[in-house]
Scaffold this active site. Sequence first.
Site, mmCIF file in Angstrom:
data_model
loop_
_atom_site.group_PDB
_atom_site.id
_atom_site.type_symbol
_atom_site.label_atom_id
_atom_site.label_comp_id
_atom_site.label_asym_id
_atom_site.label_seq_id
_atom_site.Cartn_x
_atom_site.Cartn_y
_atom_site.Cartn_z
ATOM 1 N N TRP A 128 0.851 -1.188 0.000
ATOM 2 C CA TRP A 128 0.000 0.000 0.000
ATOM 3 C C TRP A 128 0.893 1.245 0.000
ATOM 4 C CZ3 TRP A 128 -2.284 2.653 4.779
ATOM 5 C CH2 TRP A 128 -3.244 3.594 4.393
ATOM 6 N N ASP A 209 -1.434 -5.962 8.904
ATOM 7 C CA ASP A 209 -2.386 -4.936 8.466
ATOM 8 C C ASP A 209 -3.606 -5.660 7.895
ATOM 9 O OD1 ASP A 209 -3.726 -2.754 7.511
ATOM 10 O OD2 ASP A 209 -2.207 -2.141 6.071
ATOM 11 N N ALA A 211 -7.008 -4.975 6.577
ATOM 12 C CA ALA A 211 -7.906 -3.914 6.111
ATOM 13 C C ALA A 211 -9.083 -4.427 5.292
ATOM 14 C CB ALA A 211 -7.116 -2.904 5.270
ATOM 15 N N LYS A 244 -13.641 -0.817 4.474
ATOM 16 C CA LYS A 244 -14.080 -1.622 3.340
ATOM 17 C C LYS A 244 -15.209 -2.580 3.717
ATOM 18 C CE LYS A 244 -10.741 0.135 0.800
ATOM 19 N NZ LYS A 244 -9.967 0.914 1.779
#
Length: 394
Positions: A128, A209, A211, A244
């Site tokens: 990212w 992470d 997400a 998300k």
Amino acid sequence: MFEALKPGQPDPLLALIAAHAADRRADKVDLGVGVYRDAEGRTPVMRAVKAAEHRLAETQETKAYLGPAGNAAFLDAMADLTFGVARPSPERMGALQTPGGTAALRMAAEVVRIADPAARVWLLEPTWPNHPPIFAAAGLSIERIAYAPAPGARPDVAAILDELRDARPGDVVVLQGACHNPTGQDLTGEDWAALAAFLNRRCLVPLIDQAYQGLGDGLDADAAGLRYLAGRVPEMLVTVSCSKNFGLYRERTGGVFVLSEGDGAANAAAAVAREARGMYSMPPDHGAALVAEILNDPDLARTWREELETMRVRLADLRKALAASHPALEPAGTGRGMFALLPINPDGVEALRTRHGIYMPGNGRINIGGLRQETLWQVAEHLGAACLPTRSAA
């Protein structure tokens, strides 16, 4: 004083959003910004979220401060969602609600800096784009190694471990839990096992992470690697985002979990709360209160899971159709989640934008959710033609 400031380079993704908005072509396509879109091209408010908002408006009696740690009910519910039956004991886990996943990563970086300023952060690239500036802003040294050998290729864990041979005890290795951004190519169960053994052997700290949980293979499957590590490493950092999977993009809803032994978790949670107090004082509550309301109500939780599954299946179907539409796009079919990294160079990306109104970042990453079934084959034809030849295709 301010006249001495120099204009900085605009964020490429934000510039892309502005350019797409200014494009007057009716058939333009936005494959850049990382938001989920439905079949009509909208980013809807989920039904479960709307119901929770209505209930919150009727029952919430105060907007008083909650403190730097944030919403306790949210953190408890997110710990269950993230860790499942592998949830660590309260003595082993500290938690902090944050303004989105970005702040969760920054607070994770801060607790690393406080614990060991000399610790290095190992990033597996491509990653990212906001990962490097977040850790750099905390003053941490960054090392970069390859995640995959080429766009569309699966990660090479043997090569990753070989490149990590210079990592020192206490260094942090950043991994994505599922639906890798930007490649869409995830680690396998065997990969997670190899990583766990290596991290333990070298005394390295994983930072996961997370997400996109629920948008790849499902809520539990997308957390399997994270949960495997949680049961096998002595220390670990986990950041979560509700942008998300709950569609709470603008509510900035996230959190960070610190796993340790002895007094480590409690000390880390206290340290990161102190840092939060000096940065933003305390996180916004609205999104966290919605998530807590949804996850703690069986009916709302069921509705949310059904909606999330619809989103997951749509992304998987679009990915399958994209892979079948052009030989150069076949590798995208093995990925998971919202993103795929195509072998398109910046010149090809620019040509797609100017000639066909197809917008994407310069590295060739596309948001699968930006595709629509009725125009997919036409868009795929342009994407496939722009792809560079690969060894596998030669």
